[in-house]
Design a protein around this motif. Sequence first.
Motif, PDB file in Angstrom:
ATOM      1  N   VAL A  65       0.838  -1.205   0.000  1.00  0.00           N
ATOM      2  CA  VAL A  65       0.000   0.000   0.000  1.00  0.00           C
ATOM      3  C   VAL A  65       0.868   1.250   0.000  1.00  0.00           C
ATOM      4  N   ASN A  66       1.894   1.246   0.825  1.00  0.00           N
ATOM      5  CA  ASN A  66       2.729   2.448   0.885  1.00  0.00           C
ATOM      6  C   ASN A  66       3.579   2.622  -0.376  1.00  0.00           C
ATOM      7  N   SER A  67       3.935   1.514  -1.012  1.00  0.00           N
ATOM      8  CA  SER A  67       4.642   1.622  -2.295  1.00  0.00           C
ATOM      9  C   SER A  67       3.731   2.273  -3.331  1.00  0.00           C
ATOM     10  N   HIS A  68       2.465   1.895  -3.291  1.00  0.00           N
ATOM     11  CA  HIS A  68       1.538   2.479  -4.263  1.00  0.00           C
ATOM     12  C   HIS A  68       1.382   3.970  -4.047  1.00  0.00           C
ATOM     13  N   VAL A  69       1.243   4.367  -2.776  1.00  0.00           N
ATOM     14  CA  VAL A  69       1.078   5.794  -2.482  1.00  0.00           C
ATOM     15  C   VAL A  69       2.318   6.565  -2.948  1.00  0.00           C
ATOM     16  N   SER A  70       3.502   5.990  -2.709  1.00  0.00           N
ATOM     17  CA  SER A  70       4.713   6.710  -3.121  1.00  0.00           C
ATOM     18  C   SER A  70       4.883   6.687  -4.638  1.00  0.00           C
ATOM     19  N   TRP A  71       4.447   5.611  -5.285  1.00  0.00           N
ATOM     20  CA  TRP A  71       4.437   5.579  -6.755  1.00  0.00           C
ATOM     21  C   TRP A  71       3.651   6.753  -7.288  1.00  0.00           C
ATOM     22  N   TRP A  72       2.464   6.881  -6.709  1.00  0.00           N
ATOM     23  CA  TRP A  72       1.523   7.887  -7.200  1.00  0.00           C
ATOM     24  C   TRP A  72       2.110   9.279  -7.035  1.00  0.00           C
ATOM     25  N   ARG A  73       2.853   9.454  -5.914  1.00  0.00           N
ATOM     26  CA  ARG A  73       3.477  10.763  -5.694  1.00  0.00           C
ATOM     27  C   ARG A  73       4.570  11.027  -6.722  1.00  0.00           C
ATOM     28  N   ARG A  74       5.334   9.975  -7.053  1.00  0.00           N
ATOM     29  CA  ARG A  74       6.518  10.164  -7.890  1.00  0.00           C
ATOM     30  C   ARG A  74       6.202  10.339  -9.361  1.00  0.00           C
ATOM     31  N   ARG A  75       5.256   9.564  -9.842  1.00  0.00           N
ATOM     32  CA  ARG A  75       5.045   9.637 -11.287  1.00  0.00           C
ATOM     33  C   ARG A  75       3.568   9.818 -11.614  1.00  0.00           C
ATOM     34  N   TRP A  76       3.340  10.746 -12.487  1.00  0.00           N
ATOM     35  CA  TRP A  76       1.993  10.951 -12.964  1.00  0.00           C
ATOM     36  C   TRP A  76       1.805  10.035 -14.155  1.00  0.00           C
ATOM     37  N   THR A  77       0.781   9.226 -14.114  1.00  0.00           N
ATOM     38  CA  THR A  77       0.636   8.205 -15.134  1.00  0.00           C
ATOM     39  C   THR A  77      -0.214   8.670 -16.305  1.00  0.00           C
ATOM     40  N   GLY A  78      -0.653   9.892 -16.228  1.00  0.00           N
ATOM     41  CA  GLY A  78      -1.463  10.371 -17.330  1.00  0.00           C
ATOM     42  C   GLY A  78      -2.934  10.106 -17.145  1.00  0.00           C
ATOM     43  N   GLU A  79      -3.306   9.434 -16.058  1.00  0.00           N
ATOM     44  CA  GLU A  79      -4.717   9.155 -15.846  1.00  0.00           C
ATOM     45  C   GLU A  79      -5.399  10.398 -15.273  1.00  0.00           C
ATOM     46  N   LEU A  80      -6.582  10.637 -15.725  1.00  0.00           N
ATOM     47  CA  LEU A  80      -7.355  11.753 -15.219  1.00  0.00           C
ATOM     48  C   LEU A  80      -8.713  11.237 -14.759  1.00  0.00           C
ATOM     49  N   PRO A  81      -9.103  11.554 -13.541  1.00  0.00           N
ATOM     50  CA  PRO A  81     -10.410  11.099 -13.092  1.00  0.00           C
ATOM     51  C   PRO A  81     -11.531  11.804 -13.854  1.00  0.00           C
ATOM     52  N   HIS A  82     -12.558  11.065 -14.165  1.00  0.00           N
ATOM     53  CA  HIS A  82     -13.681  11.644 -14.887  1.00  0.00           C
ATOM     54  C   HIS A  82     -14.846  11.875 -13.942  1.00  0.00           C
ATOM     55  N   GLY A  83     -15.479  12.994 -14.090  1.00  0.00           N
ATOM     56  CA  GLY A  83     -16.643  13.292 -13.259  1.00  0.00           C
ATOM     57  C   GLY A  83     -17.798  12.367 -13.579  1.00  0.00           C
ATOM     58  N   GLU A  84     -17.968  12.077 -14.838  1.00  0.00           N
ATOM     59  CA  GLU A  84     -19.075  11.218 -15.261  1.00  0.00           C
ATOM     60  C   GLU A  84     -18.531   9.862 -15.657  1.00  0.00           C
ATOM     61  N   LEU A  85     -19.132   8.820 -15.138  1.00  0.00           N
ATOM     62  CA  LEU A  85     -18.697   7.475 -15.469  1.00  0.00           C
ATOM     63  C   LEU A  85     -19.681   6.846 -16.434  1.00  0.00           C
ATOM     64  N   PRO A  86     -19.248   5.833 -17.159  1.00  0.00           N
ATOM     65  CA  PRO A  86     -20.187   5.148 -18.040  1.00  0.00           C
ATOM     66  C   PRO A  86     -21.361   4.611 -17.245  1.00  0.00           C
TER      67      PRO A  86
END
Lengths: 174, 283
Positions: A65-86
């Motif tokens: 879990v902590n590796s994931h949180v630090s991953w997320w801090r270090r690199r932006w993967t290009g994903e953008l959250p969408h307000g509207e979902l399918p």
Amino acid sequence: MRDATPDFEEFVAACGPKLLRTAWLLTGDPHQAEDLLQTALAKVWPKWDWISIERPEAYVRKVLVNSHVSWWRRRWTGELPHGELPEPPVQRADPFEDVVLSQVVATAVRALPPRQRAVVVLRFFEDLSVEETAEVLRCTTGTVKSQTHRALAALRGKLPVRELMLDGGRRDGN
Amino acid sequence: MTGTDFLEPDRPDGPGGADTGEEQELRILLQQAAPHLPAPEDRIQRILARAARTRRRRRAAGLGAGLTGGLLAAVLAAAPAIAPSSPHAGPLGVAAAPAPAPSTAAPSPSSAPEGPDAVGPLGVAISFRTVSEMVVNVPKGWLTQENDWANPEVSIGTLANQPIADPTACADKETFCLPVGRLRSGGAVLTFRLVKDPTRVAEYVETSTPAEVTTLTKECAAVGGDAELIGHRTVTSTTSLSVIELDACLREPTTVVTQQVQQVLESIRSFERQSPTPEGPTG
């Protein structure tokens, strides 16, 4: 490179599938999930002889879990959250319904900030208590409660409809 | 969103309250949604390869960072000369250090090499009785002392580039103090400790990074130190694994002294791996 000890291999074989599912919920992608799991296990492996063997799964989960949180801090993967979902599926006779459900849940969970995502996975997938979740994330119980509250508020209306629940128990234990 | 959403927007819920229906439904939904993914056949091999790569990368980074740290310390040490009127402390507090008080310590024979190019190879290897599985090399001309504290978490032993005081100079054997008189400019006193706290052991085990600047402790400040470095290494015996903490208290550190601290840290190793028999501490 030293060889893996039998108990480490046994641990990976026994707990790998569950940890991989946790990693999938955190990342929303099977390849990233495997990558995250291997990252966590590679961090743990050098310390394996020393780690208390009482609850190795809890230790590895914490690293994951902590590796994931630090991953997320270090690199932006290009994903953008969408307000509207399918629009979520309402029929489940389709053989691809499991895939669709997974995609909808992955999209909704992935739209959460990483800490909220971790709280949701730890509390509602791993069934950890508020205190245990706080220990894993190295934060206070108050933070876990507030993150839970925000995460649930964010997920409302974005996850599948009640039809899923009507036969939800059918797949338990799969 | 539809009226059939299972996480209904208007439901009042307390984050710390009992498990609500929506929380239970979320549990079921996550269990349903998380797929059972196949494991690659060579997962173990990939994990071991990653661990080996990480170890190699850290070692390489450690060497590079050690050099950078030495250069940084040299620049900071030179800061007062560059900007003598600066009234504020730099990161190491060198610029704000009070005017040097007259040293009460006897002048040391030129124990530390002088000049930026004088860092040579380390001298003899020693081990301390308290933690005999650890071997460390001492810079040439430095002094060593086996410490007599009751607890190896407080201190195992001391190295210094100036005379070390009698250990009885410290008030008691439970409270840590540095057994030196006032540090002279360029002075260094290094303390080795055994880390036993499980959380700290987990954090530092197999660490190979160079010593890093840490907050000045009151014990270091008490002997005139104005910079402190801390680093960790792991040593093993046939039955156990020990994390050793190296704490370096420095006064107006030169590049040479900073590099010597890093050299000492890098030299910490397990007794079994050392072919020549180490000497006992001297001084």
